[in-house]
Each structure stands twice: as structure tokens, then as C-alpha cells.
Motif scaffolding. Structure first.
Motif, PDB file in Angstrom:
ATOM      1  N   GLY A 188      52.840  43.464 109.938  1.00 58.47           N
ATOM      2  CA  GLY A 188      51.708  44.082 110.610  1.00 58.47           C
ATOM      3  C   GLY A 188      50.487  44.106 109.710  1.00 58.47           C
ATOM      4  N   THR A 189      49.660  45.094 109.871  1.00 50.32           N
ATOM      5  CA  THR A 189      48.461  45.226 109.042  1.00 50.32           C
ATOM      6  C   THR A 189      48.822  45.814 107.693  1.00 50.32           C
ATOM      7  OG1 THR A 189      47.102  45.583 111.015  1.00 50.32           O
ATOM      8  CG2 THR A 189      46.170  46.255 108.892  1.00 50.32           C
ATOM      9  N   LEU A 190      48.484  45.118 106.621  1.00 49.87           N
ATOM     10  CA  LEU A 190      48.779  45.611 105.281  1.00 49.87           C
ATOM     11  C   LEU A 190      48.020  46.903 105.032  1.00 49.87           C
ATOM     12  CD1 LEU A 190      50.114  45.158 102.499  1.00 49.87           C
ATOM     13  CD2 LEU A 190      48.082  43.829 101.861  1.00 49.87           C
ATOM     14  N   GLN A 191      48.747  47.899 104.477  1.00 53.63           N
ATOM     15  CA  GLN A 191      48.135  49.203 104.224  1.00 53.63           C
ATOM     16  C   GLN A 191      48.198  49.631 102.766  1.00 53.63           C
ATOM     17  OE1 GLN A 191      50.512  51.516 106.985  1.00 53.63           O
ATOM     18  NE2 GLN A 191      49.075  51.170 108.682  1.00 53.63           N
ATOM     19  N   HIS A 192      49.330  49.353 102.115  1.00 51.11           N
ATOM     20  CA  HIS A 192      49.528  49.865 100.751  1.00 51.11           C
ATOM     21  C   HIS A 192      50.406  48.905  99.958  1.00 51.11           C
ATOM     22  CE1 HIS A 192      49.877  52.760  97.509  1.00 51.11           C
ATOM     23  NE2 HIS A 192      51.195  52.612  97.527  1.00 51.11           N
ATOM     24  N   ILE A 193      50.143  48.848  98.642  1.00 52.18           N
ATOM     25  CA  ILE A 193      50.901  47.981  97.731  1.00 52.18           C
ATOM     26  C   ILE A 193      51.394  48.816  96.554  1.00 52.18           C
ATOM     27  CG2 ILE A 193      50.864  45.885  96.328  1.00 52.18           C
ATOM     28  CD1 ILE A 193      48.298  45.088  97.922  1.00 52.18           C
ATOM     29  N   GLU A 194      52.682  48.670  96.241  1.00 46.00           N
ATOM     30  CA  GLU A 194      53.272  49.302  95.064  1.00 46.00           C
ATOM     31  C   GLU A 194      53.620  48.214  94.055  1.00 46.00           C
ATOM     32  OE1 GLU A 194      54.163  52.445  94.018  1.00 46.00           O
ATOM     33  OE2 GLU A 194      53.180  53.437  95.726  1.00 46.00           O
ATOM     34  N   VAL A 195      53.149  48.372  92.824  1.00 45.89           N
ATOM     35  CA  VAL A 195      53.422  47.399  91.763  1.00 45.89           C
ATOM     36  C   VAL A 195      54.020  48.125  90.566  1.00 45.89           C
ATOM     37  CG1 VAL A 195      52.413  45.794  90.091  1.00 45.89           C
ATOM     38  CG2 VAL A 195      51.589  45.817  92.464  1.00 45.89           C
ATOM     39  N   GLY A 196      55.133  47.612  90.058  1.00 45.22           N
ATOM     40  CA  GLY A 196      55.746  48.140  88.842  1.00 45.22           C
ATOM     41  C   GLY A 196      55.616  47.140  87.712  1.00 45.22           C
ATOM     42  N   LEU A 197      55.231  47.618  86.532  1.00 46.63           N
ATOM     43  CA  LEU A 197      55.087  46.760  85.352  1.00 46.63           C
ATOM     44  C   LEU A 197      55.944  47.340  84.231  1.00 46.63           C
ATOM     45  CD1 LEU A 197      51.206  46.256  85.411  1.00 46.63           C
ATOM     46  CD2 LEU A 197      52.969  44.819  86.464  1.00 46.63           C
ATOM     47  N   PRO A 198      56.607  46.483  83.445  1.00 47.49           N
ATOM     48  CA  PRO A 198      57.577  46.984  82.455  1.00 47.49           C
ATOM     49  C   PRO A 198      56.926  47.712  81.285  1.00 47.49           C
ATOM     50  CG  PRO A 198      57.289  44.610  82.235  1.00 47.49           C
ATOM     51  CD  PRO A 198      56.539  45.009  83.470  1.00 47.49           C
ATOM     52  N   VAL A 199      57.680  48.619  80.712  1.00 47.13           N
ATOM     53  CA  VAL A 199      57.262  49.350  79.520  1.00 47.13           C
ATOM     54  C   VAL A 199      57.580  48.489  78.301  1.00 47.13           C
ATOM     55  CG1 VAL A 199      57.618  51.433  78.132  1.00 47.13           C
ATOM     56  CG2 VAL A 199      57.653  51.564  80.642  1.00 47.13           C
ATOM     57  N   LYS A 200      56.612  48.337  77.427  1.00 48.99           N
ATOM     58  CA  LYS A 200      56.768  47.478  76.251  1.00 48.99           C
ATOM     59  C   LYS A 200      57.070  48.312  74.999  1.00 48.99           C
ATOM     60  CE  LYS A 200      56.472  43.770  77.024  1.00 48.99           C
ATOM     61  NZ  LYS A 200      57.491  42.875  77.647  1.00 48.99           N
ATOM     62  N   PRO A 201      57.456  47.676  73.900  1.00 49.95           N
ATOM     63  CA  PRO A 201      57.892  48.423  72.708  1.00 49.95           C
ATOM     64  C   PRO A 201      56.779  49.237  72.056  1.00 49.95           C
ATOM     65  CG  PRO A 201      58.616  46.122  72.620  1.00 49.95           C
ATOM     66  CD  PRO A 201      57.618  46.227  73.736  1.00 49.95           C
ATOM     67  N   VAL A 202      57.206  50.251  71.324  1.00 55.07           N
ATOM     68  CA  VAL A 202      56.318  51.012  70.441  1.00 55.07           C
ATOM     69  C   VAL A 202      56.585  50.541  69.018  1.00 55.07           C
ATOM     70  CG1 VAL A 202      55.740  53.287  69.534  1.00 55.07           C
ATOM     71  CG2 VAL A 202      56.264  53.003  71.974  1.00 55.07           C
ATOM     72  N   PHE A 203      55.507  50.200  68.300  1.00 58.19           N
ATOM     73  CA  PHE A 203      55.638  49.665  66.945  1.00 58.19           C
ATOM     74  C   PHE A 203      55.157  50.700  65.934  1.00 58.19           C
ATOM     75  CE2 PHE A 203      55.554  45.964  69.638  1.00 58.19           C
ATOM     76  CZ  PHE A 203      56.485  45.120  69.048  1.00 58.19           C
ATOM     77  N   PRO A 290      47.607  51.898  76.357  1.00 60.22           N
ATOM     78  CA  PRO A 290      48.615  52.762  76.983  1.00 60.22           C
ATOM     79  C   PRO A 290      49.995  52.114  77.052  1.00 60.22           C
ATOM     80  CG  PRO A 290      46.551  52.924  78.174  1.00 60.22           C
ATOM     81  CD  PRO A 290      46.370  51.824  77.174  1.00 60.22           C
ATOM     82  N   HIS A 291      50.975  52.902  76.635  1.00 60.16           N
ATOM     83  CA  HIS A 291      52.373  52.477  76.661  1.00 60.16           C
ATOM     84  C   HIS A 291      52.954  52.650  78.059  1.00 60.16           C
ATOM     85  CE1 HIS A 291      56.457  51.918  75.295  1.00 60.16           C
ATOM     86  NE2 HIS A 291      56.788  53.158  75.598  1.00 60.16           N
ATOM     87  N   THR A 292      52.574  53.716  78.701  1.00 61.30           N
ATOM     88  CA  THR A 292      52.896  53.963  80.115  1.00 61.30           C
ATOM     89  C   THR A 292      51.606  54.331  80.835  1.00 61.30           C
ATOM     90  OG1 THR A 292      53.429  56.286  79.664  1.00 61.30           O
ATOM     91  CG2 THR A 292      55.260  54.709  79.635  1.00 61.30           C
ATOM     92  N   PHE A 293      51.565  54.098  82.140  1.00 60.40           N
ATOM     93  CA  PHE A 293      50.323  54.317  82.885  1.00 60.40           C
ATOM     94  C   PHE A 293      50.619  54.508  84.360  1.00 60.40           C
ATOM     95  CE2 PHE A 293      51.029  49.887  81.696  1.00 60.40           C
ATOM     96  CZ  PHE A 293      51.286  49.305  82.927  1.00 60.40           C
ATOM     97  N   ASP A 294      49.612  55.051  85.040  1.00 61.04           N
ATOM     98  CA  ASP A 294      49.692  55.285  86.484  1.00 61.04           C
ATOM     99  C   ASP A 294      48.281  55.085  87.037  1.00 61.04           C
ATOM    100  OD1 ASP A 294      49.684  56.921  89.069  1.00 61.04           O
ATOM    101  OD2 ASP A 294      51.790  57.043  88.477  1.00 61.04           O
ATOM    102  N   LEU A 295      48.100  54.027  87.856  1.00 61.40           N
ATOM    103  CA  LEU A 295      46.779  53.635  88.331  1.00 61.40           C
ATOM    104  C   LEU A 295      46.731  53.589  89.843  1.00 61.40           C
ATOM    105  CD1 LEU A 295      46.381  50.580  85.926  1.00 61.40           C
ATOM    106  CD2 LEU A 295      45.258  52.794  85.655  1.00 61.40           C
TER     107      LEU A 295
END
Length: 425
Positions: A188-203, A290-295
Motif C-alpha cells: 500500500g502507501t508507504l508510511q514508516h521505515i525502521e532501520v537497524g544498524l550494528p553497534v561497533k567496537p569501543v577502543f 556515537p557508539h549507539t544512537f536513535d534518530l
């Protein structure tokens, strides 16, 4: 800087010598020898031959029969030498040269196109120099800043050369299929998109160390601010977590999954109009992104997109259901399994035919004069989406963005569209 290319004639001069010594005509129709005749072979200079530069790009082009690397380059001498060995082993000869300064690659008249697989901060500056030198250019994603993307688009237009991005998702069946189904209205009509991106290492923070003899550190740093060498700095996952060189998982993995979101939303040549975001930069670490994020993003057509730290995943939600996957190239799932069975008349489908792998696509564009599946404009717009999120997190406030003017409604945010470049020469 020493280069093996100075010790023996290059491939093109050797071919010219052989032609001059023979009584054959200077031009022979490709029909005599077929499509893989020397006159049809595209010559490549590979700049950056680390893990990705070899495993993805050097191997990707070696698998194509109508091109040939004639020189490889890396600021780490051992990498360049090993890549040269791989090329010569592949062709069972010694015609590939090695150098440690990319400017030597750009100055060669026997290089038709360059393949740039460097850290992110070098992508656009090196591409600009390659285009100025008259080379067709294949470069890894992403850009480092919004301004760099604008510079790249303008330079490609001025040069008349072909530009292709080292990004495969539009040719990957799972992601092409998601975009195809959504663009053709299956959910149908696109309304919302959810995207997940992996958490990378802390050095953890490291103490400065002597620069290895194998490494030209000044050239590695290039246009970024100079800093002390530390043992893990030049490893791929480390520099990706440092703002001077990259944007972390957001700009790395985001280039993949956010692109599918852009295409599915008919937004591949534009960007959202607003963004909110928050991120956490680890303390007492080398990491400075940012190591973790929410956009949260909103597009002009009202579609919203939520990008967060998670496993690699994408889910597109419409008025009639949803479709997506979890994990890189994961199996497609949908609210109604019948969605996945939909087929479309090629003449009526609302998406282009599935492209071939990015290396083949680039070579085809060189021969046809057509655009690549990821041209400079596509790379710029995709990278801008991610830069918007980074800037919103850095300022910690919501922002409005004008895709046409390519400007914010916020002076501080506009100032972050570009960064100064160090004089590294």
C-alpha cells in the motif's frame, strides 16, 4: 618516494613498442580478436589495498574479463606489494606496478580509471584529484561532509568522466526486491521505515607509539587534522569510530540500509526535511562518534524513518502491511507471505531493472556512457541523510533541512556542513 613503476616500462608503453616492432597496422578492429582484445581492456589503478580494497574491489575487478589493474598503491608498503603479487599471480605475468603515493597513479597516462578504497576522509579529496587528472573514478562510500558531496557532484559534471560508488545494495537481490515490492505498492502507501544498524567496537585510549617503517603516516592522515600515531589507529574498525576520519556505524552501515530506504521511498535523489537524534559517545575511549544512537527523520511526502542501533535490519510499513528482513542479506519476511510472490511487468514496474554488481556496472558505464547505479549525486544525497543525523546528535536538537537549498534553519548546523582540510602535501 620509491616506486617500482620507475624501474620498468609500463604496460601501455610496452604494448606500443611491440606494435611498432611489428608490421601490423596501428589499429586493429575489435572484431579480429573479440571483446577482450587489448584495445578493449580498461586499465585500472587501485589506490588503497587493505582488507576491503582487496577482498571486495580488487577481487571484484579481477573477476571481470575486460579490465586490468596496471598499478596498485597503498601508504602501507607491505599491502601494496602483496596486492601487486596477487594481480601478477592472477594474470601469470609481471605487468602490474606498485607505488606508495597515489599521485604517481594519477600521473600515469596508461591508467583509464582509478579505484579508491581508502578511509572515508580521503574519498572525496582523492576523487577530486583523480577527476582533475582526467581519470574515470570508482570510489568507496561515504563522503565525510555535506560540502564534500557538493564538491564531488560539481567536479564530476565539469570533468565529463564516469563516477561510480563502491556500494552494492541496489544489485543485491534481497534489497533490490524490498525496494521493488514497496515502490510497486505491494504494502500500500508507504508510511514508516525502521532501520537497524550494528553497534561497533569501543577502543580504549592508547599511548603514542613510533610510526612503523612500513607506513607513510603523513599521507595516511592526509587532509585530516594531524595526530599522534597509535597502534590500532589505522585498523579499519578503529578509524571508523573517529570523527576526523569517518562517522561510525551510521555512515558505514547506514550507506547500505538507508539506501534501500531511500530507494523504496522514491527518495534516492533527495533527502529528509527534518531530523532529530541522540547518541552516546563512549568515555575514556578513542571513539569520538556515537557508539549507539536513535534518530528520527521525516520526508517531504510524510514518510517517517527511525534509525537506531540494532542488528542490521530494515522494515518498511505501509497502509496494507509491512515487508523487511533482519541480518545482512537476511531472508525477506512480510505481514502477508503472498506479498513476496508478487511479480511485475518490466514495462510497468516502478523501478529500474536489477543492476549488476558495482564493478561490472562501472565498467559497463565506461563503455556505454550511461550513469552508474550509484553516481555522484546518489552518493551525495545518501551521505547527506547520514550527515544530517550526525549533526543533529552533535547539536542535540531537532533540525529542519531544505533539500533544494541544502541548508538548515540553524546557523550552528550550517557551520557543520563542512570542515577545514589540512595541507598534507
Amino acid at each position: 618516494m620509491h616506486s617500482q613503476s620507475s624501474r620498468r616500462p609500463n604496460r601501455r608503453s610496452a604494448l606500443k613498442t611491440m606494435v611498432a616492432a611489428a608490421s601490423a597496422p596501428l589499429f586493429v578492429s575489435p572484431r579480429v580478436f573479440g571483446n577482450n582484445a587489448p584495445s578493449n581492456t580498461i586499465t585500472l589503478g587501485h589506490i588503497g589495498v587493505g582488507i576491503h580494497g582487496v577482498q571486495r574491489n580488487l577481487n571484484g575487478f579481477l573477476n571481470q574479463s575486460d579490465c586490468r589493474p596496471v598499478v596498485v598503491c597503498d601508504v602501507m608498503k607491505s599491502r601494496a606489494i602483496e596486492a601487486c603479487r596477487l594481480v601478477n599471480e592472477h594474470f601469470d605475468d609481471t605487468c602490474c606496478d606498485v607505488t606508495y603515493d597515489f599521485r604517481e597513479v594519477l600521473s600515469r597516462d596508461d591508467v583509464d580509471a582509478v579505484v579508491i578504497s581508502t578511509p572515508d576522509h580521503w574519498h572525496v579529496p582523492m576523487s577530486l584529484m583523480a577527476l582533475e587528472a582526467g581519470k574515470h573514478t570508482f570510489c568507496e562510500k561515504p563522503t565525510l561532509t555535506i560540502r564534500e558531496g557538493q564538491e564531488l557532484v560539481a567536479a564530476v559534471k565539469r570533468s565529463g568522466k564516469v563516477f561510480g560508488t563502491g556500494l552494492e545494495d541496489r544489485s543485491v537481490t534481497e534489497y533490490f526486491r524490498i525496494a521493488e515490492l514497496v515502490r510497486n505498492g505491494v504494502i500500500g502507501t508507504l508510511q514508516h521505515i525502521e532501520v537497524g544498524l550494528p553497534v561497533k567496537p569501543v577502543f580504549p585510549i592508547e599511548q603514542p607509539a613510533p610510526v612503523p617503517d612500513d607506513l607513510d603516516f603523513n599521507l595516511w592522515i592526509g587532509p585530516a587534522p594531524m595526530r599522534a600515531y597509535t597502534p590500532k589507529l589505522t585498523t579499519a574498525q578503529c578509524w571508523r569510530q573517529i570523527r576526523d576520519f569517518s562517522g561510525g556505524s551510521l555512515t558505514d552501515w547506514g550507506s547500505h540500509l538507508i539506501d534501500t530506504a531511500q530507494v523504496a521511498n522514491f527518495s534516492e535523489n533527495t533527502t529528509p526535511i527534518s531530523v532529530t537524534g541522540e547518541g552516546q559517545i563512549p568515555e575514556n575511549a578513542i571513539n569520538s562518534v556515537p557508539h549507539t544512537f536513535d534518530l528520527g527523520y521525516t520526508y517531504a511526502n510524510g514518510v517517517t524513518m527511525h534509525v537506531k542501533s540494532d542488528v542490521p535490519s530494515i522494515r518498511l510499513e505501509g497502509s496494507d502491511g509491512w515487508i523487511g528482513n533482519r541480518g545482512w542479506c537476511g531472508e525477506l519476511t512480510a505481514s502477508d507471505p503472498k506479498f513476496l510472490e508478487a511479480r511485475f511487468d518490466p514495462g510497468l514496474s516502478r523501478i529500474w531493472p536489477q543492476p549488476r554488481i558495482e564493478h561490472r556496472d562501472f565498467l559497463d558505464a565506461l563503455k556505454s556512457g550511461d550513469s552508474t547505479m550509484y553516481d555522484a549525486e546518489s552518493l551525495h544525497r545518501l551521505s547527506t541523510v547520514m550527515h544530517l543525523g550526525s549533526i543533529a546528535m552533535e547539536l542535540n536538537r531537532p533540525l529542519r533541512w531544505n533539500p533544494q537549498a541544502e541548508s538548515f534553519d540553524d546557523a550552528d548546523a550550517n557551520a557543520l556542513r563542512s570542515r577545514p582540510r589540512r595541507d598534507w602535501s
